[in-house]
Design a protein around this motif. Structure first.
Motif, mmCIF file in Angstrom:
data_model
loop_
_atom_site.group_PDB
_atom_site.id
_atom_site.type_symbol
_atom_site.label_atom_id
_atom_site.label_comp_id
_atom_site.label_asym_id
_atom_site.label_seq_id
_atom_site.Cartn_x
_atom_site.Cartn_y
_atom_site.Cartn_z
ATOM 1 N N THR A 579 -1.456 5.916 -5.303
ATOM 2 C CA THR A 579 -2.335 4.910 -5.915
ATOM 3 C C THR A 579 -3.577 4.697 -5.071
ATOM 4 O O THR A 579 -4.700 4.606 -5.608
ATOM 5 C CB THR A 579 -1.579 3.580 -6.067
ATOM 6 O OG1 THR A 579 -0.431 3.784 -6.899
ATOM 7 C CG2 THR A 579 -2.481 2.524 -6.699
ATOM 8 N N ARG A 580 -3.393 4.655 -3.724
ATOM 9 C CA ARG A 580 -4.547 4.469 -2.844
ATOM 10 C C ARG A 580 -5.480 5.676 -2.903
ATOM 11 O O ARG A 580 -6.710 5.517 -2.961
ATOM 12 C CB ARG A 580 -4.070 4.235 -1.413
ATOM 13 C CG ARG A 580 -5.214 3.934 -0.453
ATOM 14 C CD ARG A 580 -4.738 3.440 0.895
ATOM 15 N NE ARG A 580 -3.903 4.424 1.580
ATOM 16 C CZ ARG A 580 -2.616 4.269 1.831
ATOM 17 N NH1 ARG A 580 -2.001 3.159 1.436
ATOM 18 N NH2 ARG A 580 -1.925 5.191 2.461
ATOM 19 N N ILE A 581 -4.925 6.882 -2.906
ATOM 20 C CA ILE A 581 -5.749 8.094 -2.990
ATOM 21 C C ILE A 581 -6.531 8.112 -4.299
ATOM 22 O O ILE A 581 -7.748 8.371 -4.318
ATOM 23 C CB ILE A 581 -4.865 9.356 -2.882
ATOM 24 C CG1 ILE A 581 -4.237 9.451 -1.493
ATOM 25 C CG2 ILE A 581 -5.678 10.608 -3.188
ATOM 26 C CD1 ILE A 581 -3.163 10.511 -1.378
ATOM 27 N N ILE A 586 -11.415 7.679 -7.648
ATOM 28 C CA ILE A 586 -12.078 7.134 -8.838
ATOM 29 C C ILE A 586 -13.240 6.227 -8.436
ATOM 30 O O ILE A 586 -14.318 6.250 -9.051
ATOM 31 C CB ILE A 586 -11.070 6.352 -9.714
ATOM 32 C CG1 ILE A 586 -9.998 7.285 -10.243
ATOM 33 C CG2 ILE A 586 -11.786 5.663 -10.870
ATOM 34 C CD1 ILE A 586 -8.900 6.580 -11.036
ATOM 35 N N GLY A 587 -13.036 5.434 -7.374
ATOM 36 C CA GLY A 587 -14.101 4.540 -6.917
ATOM 37 C C GLY A 587 -15.330 5.304 -6.487
ATOM 38 O O GLY A 587 -16.464 4.907 -6.811
ATOM 39 N N MET A 588 -15.154 6.401 -5.771
ATOM 40 C CA MET A 588 -16.298 7.183 -5.319
ATOM 41 C C MET A 588 -17.003 7.841 -6.501
ATOM 42 O O MET A 588 -18.237 7.891 -6.557
ATOM 43 C CB MET A 588 -15.856 8.229 -4.301
ATOM 44 C CG MET A 588 -15.316 7.632 -3.016
ATOM 45 S SD MET A 588 -15.119 8.811 -1.677
ATOM 46 C CE MET A 588 -16.807 9.067 -1.186
ATOM 47 N N CYS A 594 -23.712 5.315 -9.154
ATOM 48 C CA CYS A 594 -24.239 3.962 -9.345
ATOM 49 C C CYS A 594 -25.151 3.570 -8.188
ATOM 50 O O CYS A 594 -26.255 3.051 -8.389
ATOM 51 C CB CYS A 594 -23.088 2.979 -9.489
ATOM 52 S SG CYS A 594 -23.575 1.239 -9.535
ATOM 53 N N LEU A 595 -24.714 3.836 -6.955
ATOM 54 C CA LEU A 595 -25.515 3.490 -5.780
ATOM 55 C C LEU A 595 -26.779 4.331 -5.697
ATOM 56 O O LEU A 595 -27.841 3.838 -5.292
ATOM 57 C CB LEU A 595 -24.676 3.655 -4.512
ATOM 58 C CG LEU A 595 -23.505 2.674 -4.362
ATOM 59 C CD1 LEU A 595 -22.697 2.976 -3.110
ATOM 60 C CD2 LEU A 595 -24.010 1.238 -4.336
ATOM 61 N N VAL A 596 -26.680 5.604 -6.079
ATOM 62 C CA VAL A 596 -27.884 6.457 -6.112
ATOM 63 C C VAL A 596 -28.884 5.888 -7.119
ATOM 64 O O VAL A 596 -30.089 5.807 -6.854
ATOM 65 C CB VAL A 596 -27.514 7.909 -6.465
ATOM 66 C CG1 VAL A 596 -28.771 8.748 -6.701
ATOM 67 C CG2 VAL A 596 -26.680 8.527 -5.350
ATOM 68 N N TYR A 634 -15.764 -2.084 -15.413
ATOM 69 C CA TYR A 634 -15.472 -0.794 -16.045
ATOM 70 C C TYR A 634 -14.549 0.041 -15.144
ATOM 71 O O TYR A 634 -13.616 0.714 -15.611
ATOM 72 C CB TYR A 634 -16.770 -0.039 -16.316
ATOM 73 C CG TYR A 634 -16.758 0.812 -17.562
ATOM 74 C CD1 TYR A 634 -15.636 1.551 -17.932
ATOM 75 C CD2 TYR A 634 -17.869 0.892 -18.383
ATOM 76 C CE1 TYR A 634 -15.622 2.329 -19.073
ATOM 77 C CE2 TYR A 634 -17.865 1.663 -19.533
ATOM 78 C CZ TYR A 634 -16.742 2.373 -19.863
ATOM 79 O OH TYR A 634 -16.735 3.142 -20.990
ATOM 80 N N PHE A 635 -14.802 -0.008 -13.825
ATOM 81 C CA PHE A 635 -13.982 0.747 -12.880
ATOM 82 C C PHE A 635 -12.529 0.282 -12.907
ATOM 83 O O PHE A 635 -11.608 1.103 -12.963
ATOM 84 C CB PHE A 635 -14.570 0.603 -11.470
ATOM 85 C CG PHE A 635 -13.605 0.938 -10.375
ATOM 86 C CD1 PHE A 635 -13.230 2.253 -10.126
ATOM 87 C CD2 PHE A 635 -13.043 -0.070 -9.594
ATOM 88 C CE1 PHE A 635 -12.324 2.553 -9.116
ATOM 89 C CE2 PHE A 635 -12.152 0.221 -8.586
ATOM 90 C CZ PHE A 635 -11.785 1.541 -8.346
ATOM 91 N N PHE A 636 -12.307 -1.032 -12.870
ATOM 92 C CA PHE A 636 -10.936 -1.542 -12.839
ATOM 93 C C PHE A 636 -10.199 -1.231 -14.143
ATOM 94 O O PHE A 636 -8.997 -0.938 -14.123
ATOM 95 C CB PHE A 636 -10.942 -3.040 -12.558
ATOM 96 C CG PHE A 636 -11.195 -3.376 -11.113
ATOM 97 C CD1 PHE A 636 -10.262 -3.055 -10.138
ATOM 98 C CD2 PHE A 636 -12.372 -3.994 -10.722
ATOM 99 C CE1 PHE A 636 -10.489 -3.341 -8.804
ATOM 100 C CE2 PHE A 636 -12.611 -4.284 -9.398
ATOM 101 C CZ PHE A 636 -11.669 -3.966 -8.429
ATOM 102 N N ILE A 637 -10.901 -1.287 -15.271
ATOM 103 C CA ILE A 637 -10.263 -0.939 -16.540
ATOM 104 C C ILE A 637 -9.873 0.537 -16.553
ATOM 105 O O ILE A 637 -8.750 0.907 -16.926
ATOM 106 C CB ILE A 637 -11.208 -1.254 -17.716
ATOM 107 C CG1 ILE A 637 -11.407 -2.766 -17.839
ATOM 108 C CG2 ILE A 637 -10.649 -0.689 -19.025
ATOM 109 C CD1 ILE A 637 -12.448 -3.166 -18.866
ATOM 110 N N THR A 638 -10.799 1.406 -16.119
ATOM 111 C CA THR A 638 -10.529 2.847 -16.083
ATOM 112 C C THR A 638 -9.410 3.164 -15.104
ATOM 113 O O THR A 638 -8.519 3.978 -15.394
ATOM 114 C CB THR A 638 -11.810 3.608 -15.697
ATOM 115 O OG1 THR A 638 -12.836 3.293 -16.634
ATOM 116 C CG2 THR A 638 -11.570 5.107 -15.694
#
Length: 649
Positions: A579-581, A586-588, A594-596, A634-638
């Motif tokens: 789950t952590r991996i 997914i976060g990256m 998004c940050l770019v 959106y990230f948490f839903i995905t």
């Protein structure tokens, strides 16, 4: 079970992949239909709504943008579905299904999805169109709200347009699977991946392109914006493409060689996977980064203009109402007692009141003050005392206090090019005659700023020493002075009715000597609000689509990841570690583009601020914060949906 039932069951079986595509399509259809309902509304077409024609043209442009964007979005979505289903098509072919039957199944699936998406989208559009009409009525300041009406042309245009779009995409999909061989389809997901490589020269090219583009954007001015805008867009886009296709690989290769990081806990698995994921998804991440930059830049621009208009209006009109009178004790424009009576009657509080006594100074190009009319005064520089000017300037952030010596002056004009035909330029000696008295003032400094509305005094001020001003004033008849009055009202944005009452007290021939900030502000706010309202709808559509593209890409690789994590569980990796991996990966993938995009937008805001002379960064950070929060949702839903399917091992 016939083919139609088989296609419907296939859609249900792959619903986790279709979900984001379906919802994004529904949202596109809904926005398109709402805009179409306004465009084809009888009151809009017949011109019964003031200002609606301009809004209609803007919405027509948005309709084209939505349709073109939807075409490419659906095309990408179908391509993603096709890649994830190659093995399924191969097995169906192996079991005896002909290519024609596979075509038929794909056509039925796409028709089913498109019909449902169009129906649901139009349904939600009809549901929310009343709220949209109410919002437009408020923005257009319509007396009676726009009536609820579902135009048949809006229904037909939306349904036919999107159905045709979906079918065009279906033809492209059929073309893609036409020449695929059974063995290739079955082995598509099992082909070994070659280790991703990068070119150091392309990495350097990316850095140079981004650095050059950012530098040009940072130093963009009003004069250079037309020359810089296209090169900046090209350089930043090219640099972003190589940033994801080359630089990302180089960075993760470097992390693999940094052993303390690489061998820390589960980083070995995370980084090793990200090397391949970043390379495989480079084009998608590039598109998402550009979309993020477009969303932030467009939304930020709309918001900056919307918020900045108030500040610019206050600069242009330092007082809510202002007027000019010729003569100290003459009130041809408006009686002050009547003005105060209107304010008291409406319960409007005065925050600041200005009465600025000035002496018009004649030049060689204008008549003397004694023989001049009030119209001639507008072409004369106005002499004002140092104390009076500093007292009023203390209220404004764009004006500084001055210190003037006897025989000298400081000039202040509302326009940097307005120097009274070079009679008030810095370093020159201003010469004027008041009766038998000659006035000579050496101009020490010249700067720009508004003490009163430029429509009342567009020539500017000569700020003189207090004692010298009093001496000059003693030789000037009271009827030859020029008095500037200004009233700053509390809650002036809503003081329109009160200002209208004041205007009715002014004789028609004196209207040009009265100016109000409220009317101009409300007109500007109406245009800005409409632009912001319409633009945010389209920006939100782009946001939903960009997030959906990442969603599609993740679920395209779901089967590969399931196989990998089954192997990891066999060698002792826990579900918590998996789950952590997965969360980190997914976060990256979600937040790197998004940050770019955020960095791109920050330089765009800098350029916008330079061009409009507005502090756009503050407003830009508000937009960026909202965008990051939405991206986080959106990230948490995905993540939740992905882990739910991934852990079904």
């Amino acid at each position: 079970m016939n083919f139609r039932q088989f296609a419907v069951k296939n859609v249900r079986g792959n619903w986790h992949q279709y979900r984001a595509f379906f919802l994004s399509s529904v949202f596109s259809v809904m926005i398109f239909f709402i805009y179409a309902a306004f465009i084809f509304h009888p009151d809009v077409i017949n011109g019964h709504i003031q200002g609606a024609s301009g809004v209609r043209m803007g919405m027509l442009a948005c309709e084209y943008i939505i349709m073109i964007f939807s075409f490419f979005f659906v095309l990408y979505s179908n391509s993603a579905f096709l890649k994830s289903r190659k093995k399924e098509f191969g097995l169906l072919s192996l079991f005896g299904m002909t290519t024609r039957q596979i075509y038929k199944m794909v056509v039925y699936e796409n028709i089913f999805i498109s019909v449902i998406a169009i129906a649901v989208g139009i349904g939600f559009g009809a549901l929310f169109s009343k709220l949209f009409f109410m919002a437009m009525s408020e923005l257009l300041q319509v007396g009676n709200p726009i009536s609820f009406y579902l135009a048949p042309k809006a229904l037909i245009t939306t349904a036919a347009g999107f159905f045709l779009l979906f079918q065009m995409i279906t033809l492209v999909t059929l073309f893609q699977i036409r020449n695929s061989q059974i063995i290739d389809l079955i082995r598509a997901a099992k082909k070994p991946k070659t280790p991703p490589a990068f070119s150091i020269w392309l990495v350097l090219l990316s850095v140079i392109c981004l650095g050059t583009g950012y530098t040009m954007a940072y130093f963009t001015t009003v004069r250079t914006v037309l020359f810089f805008v296209l090169p900046v867009i090209f350089l930043v886009t090219l640099g972003t493409y190589f940033l994801f296709t080359q630089c990302s690989v180089a960075i993760f290769h470097r992390l693999q060689r940094t052993l303390p990081i690489y061998y820390n806990r589960t980083n070995l698995i995370t980084i090793s996977q990200l090397v391949f994921k970043m390379k495989d998804n480079a084009r998608v991440l590039f598109i998402v980064a550009i979309l993020s930059a477009v969303i932030l830049s467009a939304s930020g621009t709309f918001y900056v203009i919307y918020q900045g208009n108030k500040g610019k209006m206050v600069e242009a009109f330092p007082h809510t109402v202002a007027f000019a009178e010729k003569g100290a004790n003459v009130h041809r424009v408006i009686d002050l007692d009547k003005l105060n009576g209107v304010l008291q009657q409406d319960g409007v509080r005065i925050e600041h009141e200005m009465k600025l006594l000035t002496v018009p100074l004649s030049t060689s190009t204008v008549p003397s003050a004694a023989s001049a009319t009030i119209d001639d005064y507008r072409n004369m520089p106005l002499l004002v005392s140092e104390d009076a000017f500093n007292r009023e300037a203390a209220r404004y952030g764009n004006l500084k206090a001055v210190n003037v010596e006897r025989g000298h002056a400081v000039t202040v004009t509302p326009n940097p090019l307005n120097d009274v035909k070079n009679h008030m330029s810095q370093g020159d000696t201003f010469v004027s005659r008041m009766g038998d008295q000659q006035i000579k003032l050496l101009v020490d400094e010249h700067y720009e700023g508004n003490l009163v509305s430029s429509t009342l005094n567009y020539t500017g001020f000569l700020v003189a020493d207090q004692a010298e001003f009093e001496e000059i004033l003693r030789n000037v008849p009271a009827n030859d002075t020029y008095i500037l009055y200004g009233y700053e009202l509390h809650n002036w944005e809503n003081a329109g009715p009160t200002v209208n009452k004041i205007e009715q007290l002014i004789p028609k021939e004196q209207q040009s000597y009265f100016v109000s900030r409220v009317e101009s502000y409300l007109e500007l706010k109406q245009v800005s609000s409409l632009t912001l309202f319409i633009g945010l709808f389209v920006s939100f559509l782009f946001f939903v689509a960009s997030g959906s593209m990442i969603y599609f890409r993740l679920f395209t690789e779901l089967q590969e990841d399931q196989a990998l994590y089954k192997s990891l569980i066999r060698i002792g990796v826990s579900i918590k570690e998996i789950t952590r991996i997965t969360t980190l990966q997914i976060g990256m993938i979600f937040f790197i583009p998004c940050l770019v995009g955020v960095v791109h937008a920050l330089f765009a805001f800098r350029a916008l601020g330079n061009v409009l002379s507005i502090n756009s960064m503050l407003y830009g950070f508000v937009v960026i914060a909202i965008y990051i929060m939405m991206q986080g949702v959106y990230f948490f839903i995905t993540r939740r949906q992905y882990l739910k399917h991934l852990t079904r091992l």
